[in-house]
Design an enzyme around this catalytic site. Structure first.
Site, PDB file in Angstrom:
ATOM      1  N   ASP A   4      94.667   1.210  17.696  1.00 32.78           N
ATOM      2  CA  ASP A   4      93.556   0.587  18.423  1.00 32.78           C
ATOM      3  C   ASP A   4      93.260  -0.801  17.844  1.00 32.78           C
ATOM      4  OD1 ASP A   4      92.404   1.414  16.058  1.00 32.78           O
ATOM      5  OD2 ASP A   4      90.687   2.413  16.987  1.00 32.78           O
ATOM      6  N   SER A   5      93.997  -1.195  16.808  1.00 29.15           N
ATOM      7  CA  SER A   5      93.970  -2.590  16.341  1.00 29.15           C
ATOM      8  C   SER A   5      94.369  -3.534  17.473  1.00 29.15           C
ATOM      9  CB  SER A   5      94.915  -2.768  15.148  1.00 29.15           C
ATOM     10  OG  SER A   5      96.192  -2.209  15.431  1.00 29.15           O
TER      11      SER A   5
ATOM     12  N   ASP B 142      96.816   5.839  19.258  1.00 28.86           N
ATOM     13  CA  ASP B 142      95.487   5.995  18.666  1.00 28.86           C
ATOM     14  C   ASP B 142      94.492   6.451  19.726  1.00 28.86           C
ATOM     15  OD1 ASP B 142      94.774   5.687  16.016  1.00 28.86           O
ATOM     16  OD2 ASP B 142      94.761   3.485  16.091  1.00 28.86           O
TER      17      ASP B 142
ATOM     18  N   LYS C 197      96.867   9.790  17.192  1.00 33.70           N
ATOM     19  CA  LYS C 197      96.224   9.626  15.883  1.00 33.70           C
ATOM     20  C   LYS C 197      94.724   9.539  16.104  1.00 33.70           C
ATOM     21  CE  LYS C 197      96.289   5.642  13.329  1.00 33.70           C
ATOM     22  NZ  LYS C 197      94.836   5.369  13.200  1.00 33.70           N
TER      23      LYS C 197
ATOM     24  N   GLU D 207      90.791   9.222  13.773  1.00 31.53           N
ATOM     25  CA  GLU D 207      90.168   8.909  12.485  1.00 31.53           C
ATOM     26  C   GLU D 207      89.173  10.001  12.090  1.00 31.53           C
ATOM     27  OE1 GLU D 207      88.468   4.985  12.544  1.00 31.53           O
ATOM     28  OE2 GLU D 207      90.356   4.054  13.176  1.00 31.53           O
TER      29      GLU D 207
ATOM     30  N   GLU E 170      93.977   4.736   4.401  1.00 31.71           N
ATOM     31  CA  GLU E 170      93.712   3.293   4.508  1.00 31.71           C
ATOM     32  C   GLU E 170      92.752   2.833   3.426  1.00 31.71           C
ATOM     33  OE1 GLU E 170      92.993   1.690   8.418  1.00 31.71           O
ATOM     34  OE2 GLU E 170      92.375  -0.249   7.605  1.00 31.71           O
TER      35      GLU E 170
END
Ligand code: KIV
Length: 281
Positions: A49-50, A88, A118, A120, A186
């Site tokens: 999602d960057s 993401d 993915k 978080e 991270e």
């Protein structure tokens, strides 16, 4: 890819089986051309999602939508033959309930063709990860600095120094117990990342977490020097494509203005020249 292709695509069990083996190589990708290059060299092409920050100019990843992830996910899946695309889950698409997470994860997989997602979060996402993995959704977890929580974390800081270390370890253990096939660490201190890597039976993929993880991931635009708004300490620049693009575009602009571009070889003459040896009728 056709069913008869000689290239066998990497799948989540292959990544899981790489624990303690040759380091896993992961880069982000958001487009088909970049995915093709990543595919040639990497094990995983992460549609992070960057994308919101490096491609769409958003100030954080919080404004990224399902539609953006599906569009970029499809482009990356088209470019991958071997490397495994992982998509993401964007902020707001999975935190509410395991059911909401399944609805959106299955949509990401069905509409892009990617074999994994993915998300978080550590202990508080364990129930959701278990729900997804039990229903055919392979999950790559992400603990330590979780950028979607930037507002509750108070910035993009190192996570896991001093008394915070036990929580990051517990988060990593929880996502493993829930069924994640790998976990991104991270901005976690190196020693802690090494201890987590030793403690877990699934691979750890570090970003700003030192060399003792089972693999490494970077944002491709960061390592190519394409994203220059800011540069985290953990980024190594392997190229300066942003600088090169700037120089190329400046040269193009100058040549258009002084009429040295286009040159005769870039144009089409009014008369097609006769081919040598051809008899003109
Ligand atoms: O969004 C992303 O690119 C990521 C990586 C930095 C791991 O989550």
């Amino acid at each position: 890819m056709s069913a008869t292709s000689a290239v066998r695509p990497v799948l989540p069990p292959d990544i899981r089986a790489r624990k303690g083996g040759a380091p896993l190589v992961v880069l982000t990708a958001y487009s088909t051309p970049m995915a093709r290059i990543v595919d040639a060299h990497c094990d995983v092409a992460l549609v992070g999602d960057s994308v919101g920050m490096v491609i769409h100019g958003l100030p954080s990843t919080l404004g990224v939508t399902m539609e953006m992830m599906i569009l970029h996910g499809r482009a990356v899946v088209r470019g991958c033959q071997k490397a495994m695309p992982v998509i993401d889950m964007p902020f707001g698409s999975y935190e509410e309930s395991p059911q909401q997470a399944f609805r959106n994860a299955s949509r990401l997989m069905a509409e892009t063709g990617a074999p994994a997602v993915k998300l978080e979060g550590g202990q508080h996402m364990a129930e959701t990860i278990a729900f997804l993995t039990a229903r055919g959704v392979p999950v790559m977890a992400h603990v330590g600095l979780t950028p979607q929580a930037v507002n509750t974390l108070g910035g993009y800081k190192v996570v896991g120094r001093a008394e915070e270390a036990a929580k990051v370890m517990a988060d990593a253990e929880a996502v493993q117990a829930a069924g994640a096939f790998a976990v991104v660490l991270e901005k976690v201190p190196e020693g802690l990342a090494a201890r987590i890597t030793q403690a877990l039976t699934i691979p750890t993929i570090g970003i700003g977490a030192g060399v003792r993880c089972d693999g490494q991931v970077l944002v491709v635009d960061d390592m190519l020097g394409l994203f220059t708004d800011f540069r985290p300490k953990f980024v190594k620049r392997y190229a300066e494509l942003g600088r090169d693009a700037d120089a190329a575009i400046a040269t193009y602009a100058a040549e258009v203005r002084d009429r040295s571009f286009p040159a005769p070889e870039h144009g089409f003459p009014d008369e097609v020249p006769a081919k040598a040896g051809a008899v003109k009728k």
